[in-house]
Scaffold this motif. Structure first.
Motif, PDB file in Angstrom:
ATOM      1  N   THR A  31      39.520  51.443  32.211  1.00 20.24           N
ATOM      2  CA  THR A  31      40.242  50.270  33.406  1.00 20.24           C
ATOM      3  C   THR A  31      39.116  49.308  33.768  1.00 20.24           C
ATOM      4  O   THR A  31      39.231  48.205  33.858  1.00 20.24           O
ATOM      5  N   TYR A  52      37.229  47.301  31.074  1.00 19.63           N
ATOM      6  CA  TYR A  52      38.053  46.058  30.955  1.00 19.63           C
ATOM      7  C   TYR A  52      38.233  44.929  32.125  1.00 19.63           C
ATOM      8  O   TYR A  52      37.995  44.050  31.634  1.00 19.63           O
ATOM      9  N   LEU A  53      38.120  45.518  33.269  1.00 13.38           N
ATOM     10  CA  LEU A  53      38.170  44.299  34.374  1.00 13.38           C
ATOM     11  C   LEU A  53      36.777  43.790  34.302  1.00 13.38           C
ATOM     12  O   LEU A  53      36.787  42.352  34.649  1.00 13.38           O
ATOM     13  N   ARG A  76      42.301  40.323  27.035  1.00 12.94           N
ATOM     14  CA  ARG A  76      43.400  40.616  27.702  1.00 12.94           C
ATOM     15  C   ARG A  76      44.711  41.113  27.046  1.00 12.94           C
ATOM     16  O   ARG A  76      45.292  42.016  27.733  1.00 12.94           O
ATOM     17  N   ARG A 103      46.232  44.927  28.094  1.00 11.69           N
ATOM     18  CA  ARG A 103      47.543  45.176  28.563  1.00 11.69           C
ATOM     19  C   ARG A 103      48.278  46.046  27.792  1.00 11.69           C
ATOM     20  O   ARG A 103      49.174  46.700  27.895  1.00 11.69           O
ATOM     21  N   LEU A 127      47.349  49.314  28.782  1.00 11.55           N
ATOM     22  CA  LEU A 127      47.966  49.898  29.999  1.00 11.55           C
ATOM     23  C   LEU A 127      49.367  50.206  29.905  1.00 11.55           C
ATOM     24  O   LEU A 127      50.062  50.958  30.468  1.00 11.55           O
ATOM     25  N   LEU A 151      42.266  47.353  40.642  1.00 13.89           N
ATOM     26  CA  LEU A 151      42.770  45.898  40.154  1.00 13.89           C
ATOM     27  C   LEU A 151      42.503  45.316  41.620  1.00 13.89           C
ATOM     28  O   LEU A 151      42.159  43.816  41.366  1.00 13.89           O
ATOM     29  N   ASP A 201      42.348  40.943  40.695  1.00 10.39           N
ATOM     30  CA  ASP A 201      43.150  40.494  39.486  1.00 10.39           C
ATOM     31  C   ASP A 201      44.811  40.928  39.744  1.00 10.39           C
ATOM     32  O   ASP A 201      45.218  41.935  39.574  1.00 10.39           O
ATOM     33  N   GLU A 207      47.203  39.112  38.772  1.00 11.02           N
ATOM     34  CA  GLU A 207      48.008  38.924  37.697  1.00 11.02           C
ATOM     35  C   GLU A 207      48.457  40.267  36.894  1.00 11.02           C
ATOM     36  O   GLU A 207      49.347  40.883  36.712  1.00 11.02           O
ATOM     37  N   HIS A 208      47.089  41.011  36.596  1.00  9.91           N
ATOM     38  CA  HIS A 208      47.333  42.333  36.130  1.00  9.91           C
ATOM     39  C   HIS A 208      47.938  43.592  37.063  1.00  9.91           C
ATOM     40  O   HIS A 208      48.531  44.297  36.481  1.00  9.91           O
ATOM     41  N   TYR A 239      51.472  43.077  36.526  1.00  9.01           N
ATOM     42  CA  TYR A 239      51.525  43.509  35.235  1.00  9.01           C
ATOM     43  C   TYR A 239      51.877  44.939  35.248  1.00  9.01           C
ATOM     44  O   TYR A 239      52.656  45.639  34.808  1.00  9.01           O
ATOM     45  N   PHE A 240      50.727  45.487  35.852  1.00 15.11           N
ATOM     46  CA  PHE A 240      50.667  46.987  35.942  1.00 15.11           C
ATOM     47  C   PHE A 240      51.840  47.563  36.639  1.00 15.11           C
ATOM     48  O   PHE A 240      52.385  48.635  36.288  1.00 15.11           O
TER      49      PHE A 240
END
Length: 974
Positions: free
Chosen positions: A496, A499-500, A520, A524, A527, A547, A552, A554-555, A558-559
Motif C-alpha cells: 500500500t 503504491y501510494l 491506479r 484498486r 485493494l 491514505l 488521497d 479518492e482512494h 474507494y477503500f
C-alpha cells in the motif's frame, strides 16, 4: 545450494553407473529437507535372464512382448514374455549349410522373417509351427524390412518394404490363408520399387521405416552406410492397400532428398523413440561413421520430417577403426550405443555420457541390442547370455540439464513434482533474468523460491527497481498461506505504501498519465482482491492512516466502499455537501442502519429524493425509526415540505400495510395539522371495529378535539361505542349525522330509544320543528307518539298529531290480531298431538309362528321377545346382550339395578301365616311395582331397534372382531 545439488551425481561426466547410499539436507533458505537413505535405482537397470541356451545364439528379435531367437544352425525358439515358462521351439528344417543372417519381427509380434546367408528368406507366423520359404524372395540377401504399422494385422502384413544388400528396395505382402495353413505362396507379390546408391554405386539398404503424416501423406526413411534418404508422397485415400509404388515413382528420374556423411562404419542403423503405443515416433537417432545424427520428427513439414538435427560425435574412447559401435537404441532422453564389451548411454540434450556398463569377458562379445517399442525394454545378447534393461525414471536429472542450458520452462516441467529441484531452477532463472535486467520476470521467479525474503527485497531496492519490488511483493503475497497472517499484514501494508508513493510521483507528471491510470487500476485491483480482503479489513485503521497521510481522499473513499465501510463514505459526502452522492451510496448499498443515521441530515436538503429512496427501500426500513427525522423536519418546514412526510406515511399505511400504532398516530397528527379533508376519509377507511384499528382512539379523539374536527370526533365516538356522546356532539353539527349514530346500537333497544328521544327533544325544543319531530317517529319504530308528546308545549293543537295517533292505534289493533292468530294455532297443534298419542296406543303388530329372532335365528315365540316398528324382532335376552355393551356406564348400572329389583319381586313370600287381605294388598303393590320395573327396563333396552337406531350408526367405526380376541378368532379359522 550445494547441499541440494549433492542429491544428484554429475550426470554430465560420470563414466560408470554406481548407485550409492546418501543423505541430503536442504540449506536453510530453501526450507526443504530431502533425506534419502535407500539406494536410488539407476536409470538403466540391468537384469541377466536366467537362460542357458543349448546352442549359441545367432540372432534375437523382440516386439509386443514376443521374443524370437535363433539357436545354432536349425533351431528357432519363440517365447511369449507374458508366459515365459511356456517356450515354443521350431525347427527350420534345413539340410544344407545355410545359416541365419538376420531376423525381422513386425510390430504385432505375429510375422517373423528369417533371412539366410544363402540369399533365401523364410516366414513363420505366430499362430503356426511350420516355417515356409518365400520363393519370390530367393536370390536376395535381406538387410532391412519396413513394416506397415497402419494396415498390418496378425494374418496379413499389408504392403511392406524390403531392403537388400544390393541396394534394391522391394515392395511385398505376406498373407496367411484362412482355408489352410498357407496358400500356395504366402508371399503375395515381390516387386522392386527403387534402388539406393552412393557415389560408388548401389549400396546396401541398412534400415527402412514407414511413417504416415497428415492428410494421407507418407514418409519413408531409408539409410545406407553413409546416406539417409527420405521419400515423401501421398497415397490416395482408399488405395493404401495398393502399396507405395506411387511414392517411389516420383523419384524415378531424380534422387530424393538425403543427408550424407563422409565417414563409414561399413553399415548404419537408425533408431526411433515412440512415447506411446500406436503413436508416431517423436525423435530419431542415426548411427553412422561420423557419430550419431539426432533430431525430432515434425510431420507437419512438407518435404522432410527431420527437424532440430544435430550430430553428437562418439565419445573419445570409441575408435571406429578398432571398437566401432554395433547397435543403437533410442529412449526419451538418451541413446544407447552397444560396443563389443560395454554399453554407453549418451544424453541427447548435451551429448555427454551419463551411463556406462562393462560386461565381463566370460559372457563373450556383445552381439546385438534391440528395444521392444511396446514395453520400452532393451535387450542385449551375446552368443551365450541374454540381458534385459529396464528404463526407470529417465527424466530424473533432465531438469538440471535444461537449467544449465537456460531452458527454464522445460526444466520446471521435469521437476514440477520435486519441489526442492523446482526451487533451484526458479532461483537460477530469477538470477538469470536479474543479470539480463529483466527485473519484472526476475521478481516473479524470486517470489516462487524459498530464498531469504530480505535479501531479495534489498537486491531490488539497491537496483532502484521499485516496480519489480512491487511485483515481487505481490507474487509473494499471493503465495502465502492463510495461516501466515503476520507476513500477510507486513506485505499488504508495504505494498500500500509503495503504491501510494508511486501514484504520488506519477500524478503530477502529465507525460506519465497513461502509466498513472494503469498503476491506479492495479492499486484498486490490489485493494479489491478477495484474497487480501480479510487482511485489509483487519488492518483497515492502518490503511486509512496511510491514505490520509498521503492526502488521497479518492482512494480513501474507494477503500471504504470495498471494506463496506459505507458510514465513512456517506459521512465524507455529507461533510463536503455532496448530499446527492451520499444518498446514492445509501440507495446502492441499502443499509438500514445508515438510512436511520443520515436521514435527519439528508431530509433537510433533499427531502423529495430522500422520501423516494425510503419508498424504494420498501419494508426493509422500519418507519418508526424515521419518525424522529420527519418530526424534526416538519417542525421547521413549510406545508409543502410537510407533504413529503405525509407521502411517506401514506406509503407505509396503504402500500406496506403497516400496523404500528406510532405510524398511524403520526399520520393522524399530520392530517389534523395540514389535511383535515383527508383526516375523515382516513378514519372511515380504518373502519369501526376497535380490534382492527391501528391508531390510538383516545389520542385521535384528543387531537381532533384540539383542532375542532367535530365530524372526526363523532366518528371516533362511534368506534368507541360512546353513542350518547356521539349523538350529543353530532346534534351540534348535523341532525342527520345524529340519526345515523342513533341507529348503531342494534342490540340495545332501550339505548336506541333513548338516543332517538334525544334527537326528538333537540328537534322540538331547539329547532321547534314539529314536522321534523314527526319525521323522527317514522325513522325509528321504537318511538311512539306518546313518547314525544311531553316535549311539545301545551298550546300545540292536536292537528299536528292526528295522523301519528291514528297510526299508533292501527299498530295496536294489528298486534292484537296477531296474538289471536297465534293462540288459535297453538290450540290446533295441541289437538293434533293428542290424536297422535291415542293412535299410537292402539297400534299393534302380528307375529307368525315361523318368525325367528334377528340376532340368534332361533324361533321367536319360544321366549319373551320384542317387536319394533321397523319389522325387526329379537328375543329379550338377545336384545339385552346386543344393547348392554354399548350403553353408557350409568345406564349399565341402572339396568343391572332394575334387573335385581325385578328378580326380587318375582320371589315367593316366605310367610305362610299372613292374613288374606294383607296378602291381597301386598300382591297388588308388588304387581304394580313389577310392571313399573319392566317398563323402566323396556325404556332402556327397547328404546330403539338395535339394527336401525343410533346404536348401529355409532358402532360403524368399531371393528367386526375385537382386537383382543383377533388371534383367537384367526386360529379358529385355520
Amino acid at each position: 545450494m550445494a547441499s541440494i545439488l549433492d542429491e544428484y551425481e554429475d550426470s554430465l561426466h560420470r563414466s560408470v553407473s554406481v548407485p550409492q547410499s546418501r543423505a541430503t539436507v536442504g540449506i536453510p533458505h530453501s526450507g526443504y529437507v530431502n533425506a534419502r537413505l535407500e539406494k536410488e535405482t539407476p536409470i538403466f537397470n540391468k537384469q541377466r535372464i536366467d537362460f542357458a541356451p543349448p546352442e549359441k545364439i545367432n540372432s534375437l528379435v523382440v516386439s509386443s512382448n514376443q521374443l524370437c531367437m535363433s539357436l545354432g544352425k536349425d533351431t528357432l525358439l519363440r517365447i511369449d514374455l507374458g508366459k515365459p515358462d511356456e517356450p515354443n521351439q521350431v525347427e527350420l528344417g534345413r539340410k544344407d549349410e545355410a545359416k541365419v543372417y538376420k531376423m525381422f519381427l513386425d510390430h504385432t509380434g505375429s510375422h517373423l522373417l528369417i533371412a539366410l546367408n544363402t540369399s533365401e528368406c523364410l516366414y513363420l507366423n505366430r499362430s503356426v509351427q511350420k516355417v515356409r520359404a518365400l520363393s519370390r524372395w530367393k536370390g536376395h540377401l535381406i538387410e532391412s524390412v519396413g513394416w506397415n504399422k497402419f494396415l498390418g494385422s496378425e494374418t496379413n502384413t499389408g504392403p511392406i518394404l524390403v531392403g537388400t544388400s544390393q541396394g534394391q528396395i522391394y515392395e511385398a505382402e505376406i498373407s496367411v490363408s484362412e482355408g489352410s495353413l498357407f496358400s500356395t505362396n504366402p508371399d503375395q507379390y515381390f516387386r522392386q520399387v527403387y534402388t539406393l546408391e552412393e557415389e560408388s554405386g548401389p549400396a546396401p539398404v541398412c534400415c527402412l521405416e514407414i511413417e504416415r503424416g497428415l492428410e494421407g501423406k507418407f514418409f519413408i526413411i531409408a539409410t545406407t552406410r553413409k546416406r539417409l534418404f527420405q521419400f515423401v508422397g501421398k497415397v490416395p485415400e482408399g488405395t493404401e492397400q495398393q502399396g507405395f509404388s506411387s511414392i517411389f515413382a516420383v523419384h524415378a528420374d531424380h534422387l530424393p532428398s538425403f543427408r550424407e556423411f563422409p565417414a563409414n562404419l561399413g553399415f548404419s542403423e537408425i533408431a526411433f523413440y515412440t512415447p506411446k503405443l500406436r503413436s508416431n515416433p517423436r525423435s530419431f537417432a542415426w548411427m553412422m561413421g561420423n557419430g550419431v545424427l539426432y533430431g525430432t520428427l515434425d510431420y507437419s513439414r512438407p518435404d522432410s520430417i527431420l527437424s532440430d538435427e544435430r550430430v553428437w560425435v562418439y565419445p573419445p574412447d570409441i575408435d571406429i577403426t578398432v571398437n566401432k559401435p554395433i547397435s543403437i537404441v533410442l529412449t526419451q532422453f538418451h541413446f544407447l550405443l552397444l560396443l563389443p564389451d560395454r554399453v554407453k548411454a549418451v544424453c541427447t540434450l548435451n551429448g555427454q555420457v551419463v551411463f556406462q556398463d562393462l560386461f565381463l569377458e566370460k559372457f563373450g562379445l556383445l552381439t546385438r541390442m534391440i528395444k521392444d517399442p511396446t514395453v520400452q525394454q532393451i535387450w542385449i545378447h551375446t552368443e551365450k547370455v541374454v540381458f534385459r534393461y529396464h528404463v526407470q525414471r529417465e527424466s530424473r536429472d533432465v531438469w538440471k540439464m535444461y537449467m544449465n542450458m537456460n531452458k527454464f520452462d522445460l526444466a520446471k516441467e521435469y521437476c514440477k513434482d520435486r519441489p526442492e529441484c523446482l526451487d533451484i531452477v526458479l532461483a537460477k532463472e530469477a538470477e538469470h533474468c536479474f543479470q539480463n535486467k529483466r527485473y519484472l520476470d526476475s521478481a516473479k521467479c524470486y517470489a516462487l523460491t524459498q530464498n531469504y525474503f530480505e535479501e531479495i527485497a534489498l537486491k531490488f531496492i539497491e537496483a532502484k527497481q521499485e516496480e519489480a519490488l512491487m511485483e515481487f511483493l505481490i507474487k509473494k503475497l499471493s503465495n502465502l498461506k492463510p495461516s501466515e497472517k503476520t507476513q500477510t499484514t507486513l506485505l499488504t501494508t508495504w505494498l500500500t505504501e509503495l503504491y501510494l508513493n508511486w501514484l504520488g510521483i506519477l500524478q503530477g507528471d502529465l507525460s506519465q498519465r497513461n502509466l498513472y491510470l494503469d498503476t491506479r487500476e492495479k492499486f484498486r485491483t490490489f485493494l479489491s482482491s478477495p484474497k487480501n480482503k480479510d487482511c485489509l479489513f483487519n488492518n483497515r485503521a492502518s490503511i486509512y492512516e496511510l491514505l490520509a497521510s498521503h492526502g488521497d481522499t479518492e482512494h480513501m473513499v474507494y477503500f471504504a466502499v470495498i471494506m463496506q465501510d459505507y458510514e465513512r463514505v456517506v459521512a465524507h459526502h455529507c461533510q463536503h455537501d455532496e448530499y446527492d452522492e451520499a444518498l446514492n451510496v445509501l440507495s446502492r448499498h441499502r443499509d438500514e442502519k445508515l438510512f436511520y443515521k443520515f436521514s435527519p441530515v439528508l431530509i433537510q436538503h433533499i427531502p423529495k429524493k430522500v422520501v423516494d429512496a425510503w419508498i424504494s427501500m420498501g419494508s426493509r426500513l422500519d418507519a418508526r425509526n424515521l419518525i424522529p427525522a420527519l418530526v424534526n423536519y416538519s417542525q421547521s418546514a413549510s406545508t409543502q415540505q410537510i407533504n413529503e412526510a405525509i407521502r411517506y406515511m401514506e406509503f407505509c399505511v396503504y402500500q406496506l400495510e403497516e400496523t404500528q400504532q406510532a405510524i398511524h398516530n403520526y399520520l393522524l397528527s399530520l392530517y389534523a395539522l395540514c389535511r383535515p379533508d383527508s383526516l375523515l376519509s382516513y378514519l372511515e377507511q380504518a373502519g369501526t371495529n376497535p380490534n382492527r384499528i391501528h391508531y390510538d382512539l383516545k389520542y385521535a379523539l384528543r387531537l381532533c378535539a384540539e383542532h375542532g374536527h367535530h365530524r372526526a370526533c363523532v366518528h371516533i365516538y362511534k368506534v368507541m361505542e360512546l353513542y350518547e356522546e356521539a349523538v350529543d356532539l353530532a346534534l351540534q353539527v348535523d341532525v342527520d349525522l345524529a340519526k345515523s349514530c342513533a341507529d348503531l346500537p342494534e342490540d340495545d333497544e332501550e339505548l336506541r330509544k333513548k338516543l332517538w328521544l334525544k334527537i326528538a327533544r333537540h328537534v322540538v325544543q331547539e329547532e321547534k320543528d314539529v314536522k321534523k319531530a314527526m319525521a323522527c317517529l317514522s325513522s325509528c319504530a321504537l318511538l311512539k307518539i306518546e313518547d314525544v308528546l311531553p316535549f311539545f308545549p301545551d298550546f300545540v293543537t292536536i292537528d299536528h298529531f292526528k295522523e301519528a295517533i291514528c297510526n299508533s292505534l292501527e299498530d295496536y289493533n294489528k298486534h292484537i290480531e296477531e296474538l289471536k292468530r297465534e293462540m288459535e294455532e297453538a290450540t290446533q297443534s295441541a289437538k293434533r298431538i293428542r290424536e297422535d298419542i291415542q293412535e299410537m296406543r292402539n297400534k299393534y303388530g302380528s307375529v307368525e309362528p315361523q318368525e325367528k329372532c334377528a340376532a340368534c335365528d332361533f324361533p321367536l315365540l319360544n321366549r319373551p321377545f320384542y317387536l319394533f316398528l321397523c319389522g325387526h324382532m329379537f328375543h329379550y335376552d338377545c336384545l339385552l346382550q346386543a344393547v348392554f355393551p354399548n350403553l353408557p356406564a350409568y345406564k349399565q348400572a341402572k339396568l343391572e339395578d332394575l334387573q335385581k329389583k325385578l328378580a326380587a319381586t318375582s320371589q315367593p313370600s316366605k310367610s305362610h301365616h299372613r292374613p288374606k287381605d294383607a296378602d291381597t294388598i301386598s300382591l297388588g303393590k308388588g304387581q304394580q311395582s313389577r310392571e313399573q320395573i319392566k317398563a323402566d327396563i323396556d325404556d332402556i333396552v327397547a328404546a330403539e331397534c338395535v339394527y336401525c337406531g343410533e346404536l348401529m350408526i355409532r358402532s360403524i367405526d368399531k371393528p367386526f372382531i375385537d382386537p383382543q380376541k383377533y388371534e383367537e378368532e384367526m386360529q379358529s379359522w385355520l
